[in-house]
Design an enzyme around this catalytic site. Structure first.
Site, PDB file in Angstrom:
ATOM      1  N   GLU A   1      -5.633  -8.752   3.041  1.00  0.00           N
ATOM      2  CA  GLU A   1      -4.245  -8.557   2.584  1.00  0.00           C
ATOM      3  C   GLU A   1      -3.847  -9.499   1.457  1.00  0.00           C
ATOM      4  OE1 GLU A   1      -1.444  -8.548   5.817  1.00  0.00           O
ATOM      5  OE2 GLU A   1      -2.274  -6.709   6.678  1.00  0.00           O
TER       6      GLU A   1
ATOM      7  N   GLU B   1      -6.721  -2.207  10.228  1.00  0.00           N
ATOM      8  CA  GLU B   1      -5.576  -2.649  11.033  1.00  0.00           C
ATOM      9  C   GLU B   1      -4.639  -1.458  11.190  1.00  0.00           C
ATOM     10  OE1 GLU B   1      -3.456  -6.279  10.206  1.00  0.00           O
ATOM     11  OE2 GLU B   1      -5.251  -7.270   9.414  1.00  0.00           O
TER      12      GLU B   1
END
Length: 501
Positions: free
Chosen positions: A174, A293
């Protein structure tokens, strides 16, 4: 008032084989996922390595095939060297991601030993936030080289003679997010990811590498981030990552139940972006997607990392999941299977305690949350080829996604046995649905389970761990090649069909 729908199951309509890596999970050093989750020395059920055997048993029952580790946001400030060697010599560190104190009693070698006992493939994440190419190469050498070098011999001195041989590596986490330690622009990250990938492929060209995609589809750079990163890395990486969490907290239940529509659109958007870059570069490779995720998360209840007090493995986002949450998780699994031609890896985040299918109490029991059940049954029975299933059905109006199909379904076919398994969700909160299923000749139902409840807010707890479980469905009838069943409102169902003897 009951509605009606119909669909056809035909083994000729194939999408792709079921990839075992679709049934991945995630263990991050966050909250109580590791400590008092999977690892609790001194627990009555802990083994000699400190692993909770009740959690190991539930992990195997869940059907997890792959586990991503050690993060997540945690990895972007993590020094892997802190978690190897004699435990008494390991330093305590500050985890800036979750404002936690990390004692490092559980590290790489403990995770690999746990993964072997759980029977799961490891998926390791590299710190490309505060670290870079050299540190990534050192970790891969420590983990994967047989011996005769400083780092491989260091691993052997730590009691691990054979290499871990980790095949799947995430190039950071991320890094488009300003909350991330070492946040970068797409150009900065793309350059670093490309150089890291190039070096890792020089070490072992058969490693599989995952480049960071957007943290979520709401990011202002969603799409453009992937395009720029892939232009830098396309010939060296195998996957681009996707992350998505779905929040039921705003009270818009119809939109929440249609979360699979958003996941589907996200997958198709990033697949198209990747293919555009491939065409632009005149490459014959196809980049696959790693949805590493995904889950339901009551995110609006979490007030951000800055709201946390420094603590050692605190209770953090331990959401209690209800029936509706389980139906949504079932629908997200259906979406992943419907896109099995492009999604090669998927990880539900996380495994224990932190937005997890498994909950534990320190020194106490472990139990299955409601979301455990659709995952376990899908992982157990989704085998062979994914079939293209397109229900004809009513729609549900949603504020976020417009008109969405009330019935969301997929199926898998095992050619060796002839068995077809149907997975289906009724998103309608108000009406049951009479579903007609057209079957190949010679098939008959052998199992019908549904997860539904008159109280869609019902949960499982330590005191009542089996309040919500899949139960045998009723009213399934077969007439020649036509099966009919009724799907309750807000329900997830599985129906297995097998050749008649």
């Amino acid at each position: 008032m009951a509605t009606s729908a119909r669909l056809t199951l035909d083994p000729s309509f194939r999408i792709a084989p079921v990839e075992p890596r679709l049934f991945g999970s995630f263990v991050e050093h966050m909250g109580r996922c590791v400590y008092t989750g999977v690892f609790e020395p001194g627990h009555p059920l802990a083994d000699a390595d400190g692993f909770r055997t009740d959690v190991l048993e539930l992990t195997r029952e869940l059907g997890v095939t792959l586990v991503r580790y050690p993060g997540g946001n945690f990895v972007s400030n993590y020094r892997w060297e802190d978690g190897v060697g004699p435990v008494e010599d390991r330093p305590a560190r500050l985890d800036l991601a979750w404002r936690s104190l990390e004692g490092n009693a559980f590290g790489l070698n403990e995770f690999m030993a746990w993964a072997a006992k759980a029977g799961v493939e490891p998926m390791m994440a590299l710190n490309l936030g505060t670290r870079g190419v050299a540190e990534a190469l050192e970790l891969v050498e420590y983990a994967n080289y047989p011996g005769g070098t400083r780092l491989s011999d260091l691993r052997r001195s730590h009691g691990v003679d054979k290499p871990h041989d980790v095949r799947l590596w995430c190039l950071g986490n991320e890094l488009d997010g300003p909350w991330q330690m070492g946040h970068k622009t797409a150009r900065e990250y793309g350059r670093l990811a490309a150089e890291t990938a190039r070096a890792l492929k020089r070490f072992d060209r058969d490693l599989s590498l995952v480049a960071c995609g957007s943290s979520n589809s709401g990011m202002p750079t969603f799409g453009s981030w992937e395009a720029e990163v892939l232009e830098a890395t396309y010939e060296m990486v195998d996957y681009i990552s996707l992350h998505a969490y779905y929040d039921p907290s705003d009270g818009d239940a119809d939109s929440f139940l249609a979360s699979g529509a958003d996941m589907d659109h996200m997958i198709r958007s990033i697949a198209a972006t990747a293919d555009h870059v491939g065409a632009k570069l005149r490459s014959r490779r196809q980049i696959k997607l790693s949805f590493d995720e995904w889950n339901v998360w009551y995110q609006s209840r979490f007030h951000g990392e800055s709201s946390l007090e420094w603590a050692e493995h605190p209770r953090l986002i331990e959401d209690d999941y209800d029936v509706t949450d389980a139906v949504v998780v079932g629908s997200l699994l259906i979406t992943l299977l419907r896109n099995a031609d492009r999604v090669g890896v998927a990880c539900q985040a996380q495994l224990a305690n932190v937005i997890a299918p498994i909950r534990t109490e320190p020194g106490g029991p472990a139990w299955r949350q409601t979301v455990f059940h659709p995952f376990a049954l899908t992982a157990r029975h989704a085998r062979g080829e994914v079939l293209r299933v397109e229900p004809e059905c009513p729609t549900v109006s949603t504020a976020r996604y417009g008109e969405t199909p009330a019935i969301w379904a997929t199926a898998t076919h095992r050619e060796a046995t002839g068995e077809i398994t149907l997975f289906v969700v009724n998103r309608d909160r108000r009406n049951p649905c009479a579903l007609d299923v057209t079957l190949p000749a010679g098939l008959a139902p052998v199992e019908h389970l549904e997860l539904a409840d008159e109280d869609p807010s019902a949960t499982n707890t330590a005191a009542d761990p089996d309040r919500v479980v899949p139960r045998p469905g009723t009213g399934l009838r077969l007439d020649g090649r036509r099966a009919t069943l009724t799907l309750p409102p807000v329900s997830w169902s599985i129906v297995r069909f097998a050749p008649q003897e």
